[in-house]
Write an enzyme that holds these catalytic residues in place. Structure first.
Site, short mmCIF file in Angstrom:
data_model
loop_
_atom_site.label_atom_id
_atom_site.label_comp_id
_atom_site.label_asym_id
_atom_site.label_seq_id
_atom_site.Cartn_x
_atom_site.Cartn_y
_atom_site.Cartn_z
CD GLU A 197 21.74 -3.08 40.46
OE1 GLU A 197 20.63 -2.64 40.81
OE2 GLU A 197 22.73 -1.98 39.95
CG ASP B 143 23.08 -3.64 44.87
OD1 ASP B 143 22.29 -4.24 45.25
OD2 ASP B 143 23.29 -2.35 45.13
CD GLU C 235 20.86 -2.44 47.59
OE1 GLU C 235 19.82 -1.78 48.20
OE2 GLU C 235 20.93 -2.24 46.48
#
Ligand SMILES: *[C@@H]1O[C@H](CO)[C@@H](O)[C@H](O)[C@H]1NC(C)=O
Ligand SMILES: *[C@@H]1O[C@H](CO)[C@@H](O)[C@H](O)[C@H]1NC(C)=O
Length: 293
Positions: free
Chosen positions: A114, A112, A110
């Protein structure tokens, strides 16, 4: 009318049609034109999603009942993934806007972005993370050099065999190199592109102490740019075909940062980085092997 005039008119009409056709081809080759529905599906919070500008823009909303999210129809094995995002404005404390690549597997990969909201007038934090073969805990956090709620900006992830680079507009803000030669896992599974808006007030702002003020709901995030520069030419779980240099993001130019990008990267980290797991000694008395020595 005589024949000559008719022939000229016919010729002009053909020219005009050819001109229109060429325009069409150029427009689609330049990209930036895919609608949301061509490449993405809503994955949750259907009634908190609104399509704007004939599917060229998507609005996600968060209120006390739900947030929302969407994901790419296909999964990818490499690419230069790009999304234009405008974050919720004013008081967005506790609210998390996420844009990421993820595999749907047990030991997942993953990558990311954010965005952690904040009280009005206080800066939004951008947190990035990298999971490889199920292992994450690689948070970095920074402030941005602009207000990400005031306008759309591009957030991009380059992913090839050599490096993963997170970009804010054209500035690299994070690099994760392929260090499999020293035993560090590197993302190698097909990943989907996803985005979401949700309540993260148990952790996101001041470590969870600053809560979402629901009197400001609905919170809204806007997304644009649904073309995908990614390789979906693979049979899961094997992404080998996506390492081909026939994809421009796999060519040598993209194996390392060039010197101008390297300088921009160092400069932005010096000025705006607020947290790096690599230098968190209480957490990692010995820095993880992928960290610079
Ligand atoms: C990482 O780099 C090695 C070469 O050092 C290469 O063989 C391997 O395919 C790369 N891994 C991934 C997942 O891209
Ligand atoms: C929430 O926002 C409302 C409206 O602006 C304000 O009156 C209230 O004081 C805020 N609550 C908190 C806990 O900040």
């Amino acid at each position: 009318m005589n024949c000559r005039i008719l022939a000229t008119m016919d010729f002009c009409l053909r020219c005009f049609l050819a001109f229109l056709l060429m325009g069409g081809v150029l427009a689609s080759r330049n990209g930036g034109d895919a609608s949301f529905d061509q490449n993405y599906d809503i994955t949750w919070g259907y009634d908190h999603v609104k399509s704007l500008d004939e599917g060229r823009q998507i609005q996600l909303s968060l209120d006390h009942s739900s947030g929302a999210g969407f994901g790419s129809k296909l999964s990818f094995g490499s690419g230069f993934i790009d999304m234009r995002i405008k974050l919720p404005g004013k008081d967005s404390a506790g609210v998390v806007t996420a844009f990421y690549l993820t595999s749907h597997s047990n030991n997942h990969d993953e990558l990311d972005f954010e965005f952690l909201g904040n009280r009005e007038g206080k800066p939004i934090t951008l947190q990035t993370n990298v999971f490889a073969n199920g292992q994450g805990n690689r948070e970095q956090r920074m402030y941005l050099w602009f207000d990400p709620a005031a306008d759309f900006h591009s957030y991009k992830i380059l992913w090839n065999q050599y490096q993963i680079v997170f970009y804010v507009d054209d500035t690299p803000i994070r690099v994760f190199k392929n260090h499999t030669n020293i035993g560090v896992s590197y993302p190698s599974q097909p990943m989907q592109i996803e985005a979401s808006l949700w309540n993260g007030d148990s952790w996101a702002t001041d470590g969870g102490q600053t809560k979402t003020n629901w009197s400001h709901a609905p919170f809204q995030a806007h997304f644009q740019g649904f073309d995908i520069n990614g390789c979906s030419d693979h049979q899961e779980p094997n992404v080998e075909p996506c390492y081909s240099t026939s994809y421009w993001w796999n060519t040598q130019k993209y194996w390392t940062l060039d010197s101008a990008h390297q300088r921009a990267y160092e400069n932005v980290r010096k000025k705006y980085l607020t947290y790096d797991y690599c230098s968190d000694r209480p957490r990692y008395p010995t820095p993880p092997p992928e960290c610079p020595q």
